[in-house]
Design a protein around this motif. Structure first.
Motif, short mmCIF file in Angstrom:
data_model
loop_
_atom_site.label_atom_id
_atom_site.label_comp_id
_atom_site.label_asym_id
_atom_site.label_seq_id
_atom_site.Cartn_x
_atom_site.Cartn_y
_atom_site.Cartn_z
N VAL A 1 0.57 -1.09 -0.03
CA VAL A 1 -0.34 0.15 -0.30
C VAL A 1 0.73 1.21 0.28
CG1 VAL A 1 -1.76 -1.10 1.71
CG2 VAL A 1 -0.07 0.07 2.82
N PRO A 2 0.19 1.99 -0.63
CA PRO A 2 1.34 3.78 -0.20
C PRO A 2 1.54 3.91 0.62
CG PRO A 2 -0.68 3.79 -2.63
CD PRO A 2 -0.95 2.46 -1.19
N ILE A 3 3.33 4.03 1.14
CA ILE A 3 3.74 4.86 2.44
C ILE A 3 4.25 6.36 1.56
CG2 ILE A 3 3.25 2.65 3.64
CD1 ILE A 3 6.56 2.84 3.10
N GLU A 4 3.98 7.23 2.46
CA GLU A 4 4.98 8.50 3.14
C GLU A 4 6.33 8.27 2.99
OE1 GLU A 4 3.99 13.20 3.65
OE2 GLU A 4 2.60 11.12 4.81
N PRO A 5 7.27 8.67 1.88
CA PRO A 5 8.40 9.06 2.58
C PRO A 5 8.45 9.85 4.13
CG PRO A 5 8.57 8.93 0.37
CD PRO A 5 7.18 8.64 0.58
N PHE A 6 9.86 9.80 4.85
CA PHE A 6 10.42 10.94 5.70
C PHE A 6 10.54 12.29 4.50
CE2 PHE A 6 10.69 7.09 8.53
CZ PHE A 6 9.43 7.49 8.96
N GLU A 7 10.12 13.28 5.48
CA GLU A 7 10.50 14.84 5.66
C GLU A 7 10.75 15.17 3.96
OE1 GLU A 7 13.83 15.40 8.11
OE2 GLU A 7 12.93 14.48 9.85
N LEU A 8 9.88 14.31 3.16
CA LEU A 8 9.74 15.52 1.36
C LEU A 8 8.80 16.14 1.18
CD1 LEU A 8 10.68 11.96 -0.58
CD2 LEU A 8 12.39 14.35 -0.36
N ASN A 9 8.90 17.22 1.45
CA ASN A 9 7.82 18.26 0.53
C ASN A 9 8.31 19.22 -0.40
OD1 ASN A 9 6.46 17.54 3.00
ND2 ASN A 9 8.34 18.53 4.17
N ASN A 10 7.13 19.11 -0.80
CA ASN A 10 7.40 20.50 -2.83
C ASN A 10 8.48 19.75 -3.56
OD1 ASN A 10 6.64 22.83 -0.70
ND2 ASN A 10 8.29 22.94 0.17
N ILE A 11 7.99 18.82 -3.77
CA ILE A 11 8.41 17.78 -5.02
C ILE A 11 7.92 17.88 -5.79
CG2 ILE A 11 9.12 15.43 -5.35
CD1 ILE A 11 10.57 16.72 -2.92
N VAL A 12 8.77 18.57 -7.34
CA VAL A 12 8.25 18.40 -8.67
C VAL A 12 8.59 17.61 -9.19
CG1 VAL A 12 7.87 21.02 -7.92
CG2 VAL A 12 10.06 20.34 -8.79
N ALA A 13 9.45 17.23 -9.28
CA ALA A 13 9.77 15.75 -9.81
C ALA A 13 9.87 14.40 -9.14
CB ALA A 13 10.64 16.08 -11.04
N SER B 1 11.94 10.06 -9.57
CA SER B 1 12.56 9.04 -10.86
C SER B 1 12.97 7.48 -9.83
CB SER B 1 13.38 9.76 -11.69
OG SER B 1 14.43 8.91 -12.77
N ALA B 2 12.91 6.62 -10.83
CA ALA B 2 12.93 5.53 -9.67
C ALA B 2 13.44 4.34 -10.67
CB ALA B 2 11.53 5.35 -9.52
N ASN B 3 14.81 3.72 -9.94
CA ASN B 3 14.99 2.28 -10.56
C ASN B 3 15.24 1.71 -9.72
OD1 ASN B 3 17.08 0.62 -11.41
ND2 ASN B 3 16.52 1.43 -13.56
N TYR B 4 16.32 1.27 -9.76
CA TYR B 4 16.29 0.36 -7.70
C TYR B 4 16.70 1.02 -6.78
CZ TYR B 4 16.85 -4.41 -9.32
OH TYR B 4 15.95 -5.54 -10.82
N HIS B 5 16.86 2.70 -6.78
CA HIS B 5 17.27 3.92 -5.76
C HIS B 5 15.68 4.89 -6.46
CE1 HIS B 5 19.30 4.90 -8.82
NE2 HIS B 5 19.57 6.06 -9.22
N SER B 6 15.56 5.98 -5.55
CA SER B 6 15.28 6.95 -5.90
C SER B 6 15.06 8.46 -6.48
CB SER B 6 14.03 7.16 -5.24
OG SER B 6 12.80 5.66 -4.73
N LEU B 7 15.39 8.91 -6.28
CA LEU B 7 15.64 10.22 -6.56
C LEU B 7 13.91 11.29 -6.44
CD1 LEU B 7 18.27 10.91 -9.88
CD2 LEU B 7 17.98 10.07 -6.99
N ALA B 8 14.39 12.44 -5.42
CA ALA B 8 13.15 13.10 -5.83
C ALA B 8 13.87 14.66 -6.17
CB ALA B 8 12.74 13.25 -4.77
N LEU B 9 13.16 15.55 -6.93
CA LEU B 9 13.42 16.81 -7.14
C LEU B 9 13.33 18.55 -6.25
CD1 LEU B 9 15.24 19.11 -8.90
CD2 LEU B 9 13.54 18.53 -10.52
N THR B 10 12.80 18.88 -5.85
CA THR B 10 12.44 20.39 -4.60
C THR B 10 12.06 21.39 -5.94
OG1 THR B 10 14.22 20.81 -4.20
CG2 THR B 10 13.63 19.05 -3.10
N SER B 11 11.46 22.40 -5.65
CA SER B 11 10.83 23.61 -6.08
C SER B 11 12.04 24.42 -6.04
CB SER B 11 9.38 23.70 -5.39
OG SER B 11 9.70 24.42 -4.12
N SER B 12 12.91 24.04 -5.64
CA SER B 12 14.11 24.88 -5.26
C SER B 12 15.44 24.60 -5.77
CB SER B 12 14.75 25.15 -3.63
OG SER B 12 14.70 23.81 -2.86
N GLY B 13 15.19 23.33 -6.65
CA GLY B 13 16.58 22.41 -7.22
C GLY B 13 17.13 22.08 -6.72
N THR B 14 17.19 21.47 -5.40
CA THR B 14 18.39 20.62 -4.96
C THR B 14 17.09 18.91 -5.31
OG1 THR B 14 16.44 20.76 -2.94
CG2 THR B 14 18.77 22.39 -3.28
#
Length: 460
Positions: A118-130, A132-145
């Motif tokens: 079932v869907p769960i929420e990762p810790f402390e991810l906010n203001n995400i705009v993009a 990507s995933a493979n065996y690892h995950s990436l998340a891009l914030t609105s500030s470009g980090t």
């Protein structure tokens, strides 16, 4: 900020928000193909998926596979979907993220290694705009980090270590990012100045710096610039330049670099016979590109018919997918299949039907996936929360923008983000003359108070 939004949406999941008021229409909005499962985002913000669920990557609350699309009943207000190798990620309208599926490397980001169906929420991810995933995950914030989590044994998390991490961590040396991609054991990013940054495994030259030395921190690939998108595959990578050309590097055993031969390349080279490209995607051993005329082109491995050209023979040059026109989004599955979204909201798939991952039986040419997203009427659409609709789409000499509440504003841009028209919106039907636009694909950004939506337009 406008260009940053556009760059975000040139990533593998490729933003497409298509509405067409009429008697009936299918309204799939985005697509993503993983190892052996597929996610589809419907225009009402709900998600449907199908394929393997042995790790819970369908998010259905069980490990039961499904050969037909099933609704993800616990998700709403979704704006993006990504199918990783054995896990899934969704991006919510409020900038939050939900993950489900395999978690042996911590790729769900909840500081554990337990799978979740079932869907769960990762810790402390906010203001995400993009995402990507493979065996690892990436998340891009609105500030470009960029945040990373999951498998890190080859430095693909970019945090200076070679360890897995089950807790989302900020990549310290990376800023001003506008696009991200997770490949097999490596990662890529594009900055706002169009520069390329890569990190992770480099045994096949997939970092693009002309060596086979891996890096656990991002490095700048200075031999290429003016990028708008990147895609990471199985030890090879693709990049889309602002002039519509595609560049590739890394492993080439099946011709996945599109150079006319099968020689590996450790630095970016141009894919031959390909221009006017607006989106790219990289699978395990094949690649896909969407042209500005709505046609789809593929190259590389074809053992499972994933090139969609009616054969099972590899190709080291781009070939056109048979009988598919009017496409607005594409995605290459990790190994077995490829999917495309058409302007009419229908989803088409080809390749292997392994574990239902194609939504259809094995096919060497595109076949429509049935049972996706509810069919709505214009009345039902008007009852949805969104206040603005655009029709027809595809269009010819005019479009109508229906503003059903307060006043707003609209901006039409070409695929490189150049503004070609801007105008205010009034209550009711706004008739817009588009006879001066060339045939091809455009963005339209609709703004009203706190509401903003970017929609892809297709001019025939």
């Amino acid at each position: 900020m406008m260009m940053k939004t556009l760059y975000h949406n040139f990533t593998a999941f490729f933003l497409v928000a298509l509405w067409a008021c009429g008697p009936n229409f299918l309204h799939a909005q985005k697509i993503s193909a993983g190892a052996d499962h597929v996610l589809v985002l419907c225009a009402d913000g709900t998600v449907m998926d199908w394929g393997s669920s042995d790790y819970g990557q369908l998010g259905s609350g069980s490990s039961n596979d499904s050969e037909v699309p099933i609704p993800e009943s616990t998700l709403a207000n979704v704006q993006g979907v990504i199918a990783g190798c054995d896990h899934s990620m969704v991006l919510l309208n409020d900038g939050g993220v939900r993950c489900f599926g395999a978690n042996s490397y911590g790729q769900l980001g909840n500081d554990s290694n337990s799978d979740s169906n079932v869907p769960i929420e990762p810790f402390e991810l906010n203001n995400i705009v993009a995402i990507s995933a493979n065996y690892h995950s990436l998340a891009l914030t609105s500030s470009g980090t960029v945040y990373s989590f999951g498998e890190g044994g080859n430095g693909q998390l970019g945090d200076g270590n070679n360890f897995d991490n089950a807790y989302p961590s900020l990549i310290p040396s990376l800023s001003e990012v506008v696009a991200i991609a997770a490949g097999d054991y490596f990662s890529l990013a594009v900055k706002s100045n169009g520069s390329l940054w890569t990190w992770g495994s480099n045994d096949n030259g997939q970092l693009g710096n002309g060596t086979t030395t891996s890096s656990n921190v991002p490095i700048n690939i200075e031999s290429i610039d003016n990028l708008v998108a990147v895609a990471g595959g199985g030890n090879f990578a693709l990049a889309l330049k602002s002039d519509g050309t595609v560049w590739s590097w890394g492993n080439n055993s099946s011709g996945q670099l599109g150079t006319g031969n099968n020689d590996p390349v450790g630095a970016p080279v141009q894919v031959i016979n390909l221009s006017g490209i607006v989106a790219i995607s990289a699978g395990g051993k094949h690649a896909v590109a969407l042209k500005n005329d709505g046609t789809v082109w593929t190259w590389g491995g074809n053992l499972f018919n994933q090139l969609g050209n009616g054969s099972a023979i590899d190709s080291n040059v781009p070939v056109q997918v048979s009988g598919l026109t009017g496409a607005v989004a594409i995605d290459a599955g990790v190994d077995f299949n490829t999917v495309a979204l058409k302007a009419d909201g229908t989803v088409w798939s080809w390749g292997s039907g392994f574990m239902g991952s194609a939504g259809v039986s094995n096919s060497s040419v595109p076949i429509q996936v049935n049972g996706l997203c509810e069919v709505a009427s214009e009345v039902a659409l008007m009852e949805q929360p969104r206040d603005i609709s655009v029709f027809p789409n595809p269009f010819e000499n005019s479009i109508t923008i229906k503003e059903m509440n307060a006043k707003g504003h609209a901006t039409i841009m070409d695929m490189m983000g150049n503004v070609v028209a801007a105008f205010p919106l009034i209550y009711g039907n706004n008739q817009i003359d588009t006879s001066g636009l060339s045939t091809g694909l455009y963005w339209i950004e609709l703004e009203k108070n706190d509401y903003k939506e970017i929609i892809k337009l297709v001019k025939q």
